[in-house]
Design a protein around this motif. Structure first.
Motif, PDB file in Angstrom:
ATOM      1  N   THR A  49      75.183 -12.732 -89.645  1.00 56.37           N
ATOM      2  CA  THR A  49      74.486 -13.520 -90.678  1.00 56.37           C
ATOM      3  C   THR A  49      74.659 -15.015 -90.425  1.00 56.37           C
ATOM      4  OG1 THR A  49      76.455 -13.288 -92.044  1.00 56.37           O
ATOM      5  CG2 THR A  49      74.636 -11.770 -92.497  1.00 56.37           C
TER       6      THR A  49
ATOM      7  N   PHE B 195      69.708 -25.889 -95.657  1.00 54.04           N
ATOM      8  CA  PHE B 195      70.258 -24.593 -95.256  1.00 54.04           C
ATOM      9  C   PHE B 195      69.617 -23.474 -96.104  1.00 54.04           C
ATOM     10  CE2 PHE B 195      73.948 -21.480 -95.354  1.00 54.04           C
ATOM     11  CZ  PHE B 195      73.776 -21.045 -94.048  1.00 54.04           C
TER      12      PHE B 195
ATOM     13  N   GLY C 174      71.574 -11.600-101.766  1.00 54.42           N
ATOM     14  CA  GLY C 174      71.486 -10.486-102.697  1.00 54.42           C
ATOM     15  C   GLY C 174      71.638 -10.987-104.121  1.00 54.42           C
TER      16      GLY C 174
ATOM     17  N   PHE D  97      88.992 -15.541-101.377  1.00 50.37           N
ATOM     18  CA  PHE D  97      87.877 -16.499-101.394  1.00 50.37           C
ATOM     19  C   PHE D  97      88.061 -17.566-102.473  1.00 50.37           C
ATOM     20  CE2 PHE D  97      86.406 -12.761 -99.238  1.00 50.37           C
ATOM     21  CZ  PHE D  97      85.725 -13.297 -98.152  1.00 50.37           C
TER      22      PHE D  97
ATOM     23  N   MET E 157      80.624  -3.393 -99.370  1.00 45.61           N
ATOM     24  CA  MET E 157      79.218  -3.165 -99.705  1.00 45.61           C
ATOM     25  C   MET E 157      78.885  -1.669 -99.751  1.00 45.61           C
ATOM     26  SD  MET E 157      76.160  -5.147 -97.779  1.00 45.61           S
ATOM     27  CE  MET E 157      75.930  -4.035 -96.403  1.00 45.61           C
TER      28      MET E 157
ATOM     29  N   MET F   3      76.456  -9.054-104.807  1.00 40.76           N
ATOM     30  CA  MET F   3      76.086 -10.367-104.258  1.00 40.76           C
ATOM     31  C   MET F   3      77.149 -10.811-103.255  1.00 40.76           C
ATOM     32  SD  MET F   3      74.769 -13.490-106.294  1.00 40.76           S
ATOM     33  CE  MET F   3      74.376 -15.046-105.589  1.00 40.76           C
TER      34      MET F   3
ATOM     35  N   LEU G 203      67.396 -20.251 -94.960  1.00 42.48           N
ATOM     36  CA  LEU G 203      67.671 -18.871 -95.405  1.00 42.48           C
ATOM     37  C   LEU G 203      66.450 -18.248 -96.074  1.00 42.48           C
ATOM     38  CD1 LEU G 203      71.220 -19.399 -96.963  1.00 42.48           C
ATOM     39  CD2 LEU G 203      70.710 -18.013 -94.966  1.00 42.48           C
TER      40      LEU G 203
ATOM     41  N   GLY H 264      80.911 -13.758 -99.460  1.00 43.89           N
ATOM     42  CA  GLY H 264      81.204 -14.852 -98.525  1.00 43.89           C
ATOM     43  C   GLY H 264      80.224 -16.008 -98.626  1.00 43.89           C
TER      44      GLY H 264
ATOM     45  N   PRO I  58      68.896 -13.629 -93.258  1.00 44.70           N
ATOM     46  CA  PRO I  58      69.627 -12.805 -92.288  1.00 44.70           C
ATOM     47  C   PRO I  58      69.704 -11.331 -92.659  1.00 44.70           C
ATOM     48  CG  PRO I  58      70.795 -14.854 -92.706  1.00 44.70           C
ATOM     49  CD  PRO I  58      69.680 -14.794 -93.700  1.00 44.70           C
TER      50      PRO I  58
ATOM     51  N   ARG J  45      86.443  -5.279-105.191  1.00 45.53           N
ATOM     52  CA  ARG J  45      85.886  -6.633-105.113  1.00 45.53           C
ATOM     53  C   ARG J  45      86.862  -7.619-105.769  1.00 45.53           C
ATOM     54  NH1 ARG J  45      80.349  -9.210-104.291  1.00 45.53           N
ATOM     55  NH2 ARG J  45      80.563 -11.140-105.414  1.00 45.53           N
TER      56      ARG J  45
ATOM     57  N   LEU K   5      68.817  -4.903-107.432  1.00 46.43           N
ATOM     58  CA  LEU K   5      70.059  -5.600-107.077  1.00 46.43           C
ATOM     59  C   LEU K   5      70.923  -5.862-108.311  1.00 46.43           C
ATOM     60  CD1 LEU K   5      68.670  -8.180-104.487  1.00 46.43           C
ATOM     61  CD2 LEU K   5      69.789  -6.000-104.023  1.00 46.43           C
TER      62      LEU K   5
END
Ligand code: HEM
Length: 454
Positions: free
Chosen positions: A268, A320, A396, A121, A103, A401, A324, A404, A329, A114, A77
């Motif tokens: 997800t 949370f 990731g 964001f 991705m 990565m 995960l 979102g 997900p 990106r 990764l």
């Protein structure tokens, strides 16, 4: 930006060149695919017990290697040597429906796109999305409160996530087309994980391909309108986004990025919010801790959630994160090596398909004692201090990565705030939800919960 295919090509390595890697390719043609589909977690755990952290398998028509554990996650990764292609990994799975999503781009081209998407964001647009999420969640929780009792959590969460995406991604005034667009989009997402990968009439894949046509038509018609009118939603942000040279993203780029973003967010969030609430339903103590945290925010029941208040919810964030960990997900991530490399002493040739596996890493008992237990305290700063930074990878890591990630935390915390302020959730005595873990974790029976107003 040109629509180019990757500058490198590949030939899958000859079967003999992977024979030195331990493993078992199963039946001719189908290989290990059916075994993986039936019990993905057990399958990987059994193989790692037999072969170790690197093994050979045969999945979806090709010999591939499974690389396990935090070091494998970091190698693949983080990809410091830029030797693993996401285009040639994910492309096999998502390429037909979501071609050229972020991705599915690689290296320099990926970095350029990106950077262009990142404007959507930043904190100002995120505050606008929060306004829409907050209104939508408050309204839905009020409906649930008005009809307490048993509820199937997964379908309710799926519908909520879809409705929230419609307003925060496409804009509150999307109008009567919303149902049509949502249906087209649901068909695309369902097709992305369909077993039959060709658009043969009557199959999920054919419905997905038709859905894509509908979505393309909608976005193409809307892009000039949004460019003129502006808007606070994610789609309007992308319509204004530019590359480093100041050029707007092309119509095709916006279509590809929007379709991918909606897909990346949808299943997800549905999966993670369902497992989050499911864990709280099974653990009244942690549920109460989070409710106390929400109460201490001091927000009146009918007041909106402000962006800054979300920072004052560390316990909700830890819970949370733990959800995960238990049910990532994206349980596995594919790449194709574009250069020869070595891992754990094995020489691996260019062209090999490799997969890393968050689901396995998140349950390694030497990193996560009692790995099946829900314990958000694993995510205090102290508990995390000496942990490998690739031991927890639901989003990731490295260049791809999740873009979102903050959106996901924001939606989860906003949801926790309204939900816990208004409702308590429990499971029927003796009931254990039955989860399917692949391709995206989902409770087979919808997950039955009982809601009560607080
Ligand atoms: C809990 C929710 C989510 C999880 C667990 C998740 C997980 C992931 C993972 C694992 C990847 C990287 C896959 C890889 O490297 O092969 C990824 C990429 C991505 N995700 Fe998410 N995601 C979530 C929510 C979202 C949301 C809400 C959005 C958009 C609003 C989003 C947008 C993206 C995008 C654009 C990428 C591609 C990034 C790139 O290639 O540079 N995700 N996500």
């Amino acid at each position: 930006m040109s629509v180019a295919s990757p500058a490198y090509s590949f030939t899958p390595p000859k079967r003999n060149s992977l024979k030195h890697i331990p493993g078992d390719e199963g039946w001719p043609l189908i290989g290990k695919t059916l075994e993986v589909l039936a019990d993905p977690k057990g399958h990987v755990e059994r193989n790692s017990a037999k072969y170790g952290l690197v093994y050979r398998s045969h999945l979806f028509g090709e010999t591939s290697l499974v690389l396990l554990g935090p070091d494998a996650n970091e190698l693949v990764l983080f990809d410091q040597a830029r030797q693993f292609s996401s285009t040639l990994g994910w492309g096999r799975i998502l390429g037909l429906l979501f071609p050229r999503g972020l991705m599915l781009l690689d290296f320099d081209e990926h970095r350029l796109h990106r950077r262009a998407l990142s404007v959507a964001f930043k904190s100002e647009p995120m505050k606008s999305y929060l306004t829409e999420l907050d209104k939508g969640i408050a309204g839905r929780v009020a409906q649930w409160k008005a009809q307490p009792g048993p509820m199937l959590l997964y379908p309710a969460m799926k519908q909520l996530t879809l409705d929230l995406a419609a307003t925060s991604f496409l804009g509150a005034d999307i109008g009567p087309e919303v149902d049509d667009i949502t249906r087209a989009f649901v068909d695309m997402v369902a097709a992305s994980v369909a077993v039959i990968r060709r658009p043969i009439p009557g199959t999920q894949m054919a419905r997905g391909v038709n859905g894509r046509k509908r979505i393309i038509a909608y976005f193409s018609e809307q892009i000039p309108i949004r460019r003129e009118k502006g808007g606070e939603d994610l789609f309007s942000q992308l319509c204004q986004a530019t590359h480093e040279n100041g050029a707007l993203l092309s119509t095709q780029d916006i279509i590809d990025h929007m379709s991918f973003l909606m897909m990346a967010a949808h299943d997800t969030l549905t999966s993670s919010l369902t497992s989050f609430v499911g864990e709280l339903a099974a653990d009244p103590e942690w549920q109460q801790k989070l409710r106390d945290e929400v109460t201490q925010l001091g927000i009146a029941a009918d007041a909106p959630t402000s962006f800054v208040k979300l920072d004052a919810m560390p316990l909700s964030e830890m819970a949370f994160k733990e959800a995960l960990r238990l049910k990532p997900p994206v349980p596995s991530m594919p790449r194709r090596a574009i250069r020869d490399f070595t891992f754990k002493g094995y020489a691996i040739p260019a062209g090999t398909m490799v997969g890393v596996n968050p689901l396995f890493t998140h349950h390694m008992p030497d990193i996560w004692p009692e790995p099946e237990e829900f314990d958000p305290a694993r995510f205090t700063e102290e508990a995390q201090r000496n942990r490998h930074r690739f031991a927890w990878v639901p989003f990731g890591g490295g260049a791809h990565m999740c873009l979102g990630l903050h959106f996901a935390y924001m939606q989860a915390k906003c949801f926790a705030r309204h939900f816990l302020q208004n409702l308590s959730v429990s499971l029927e005595p003796g009931y254990t939800p039955d989860w399917q873990m692949w391709p995206i974790p989902k409770p087979r029976d919808g997950l039955r919960v009982i809601l009560k107003p607080v």
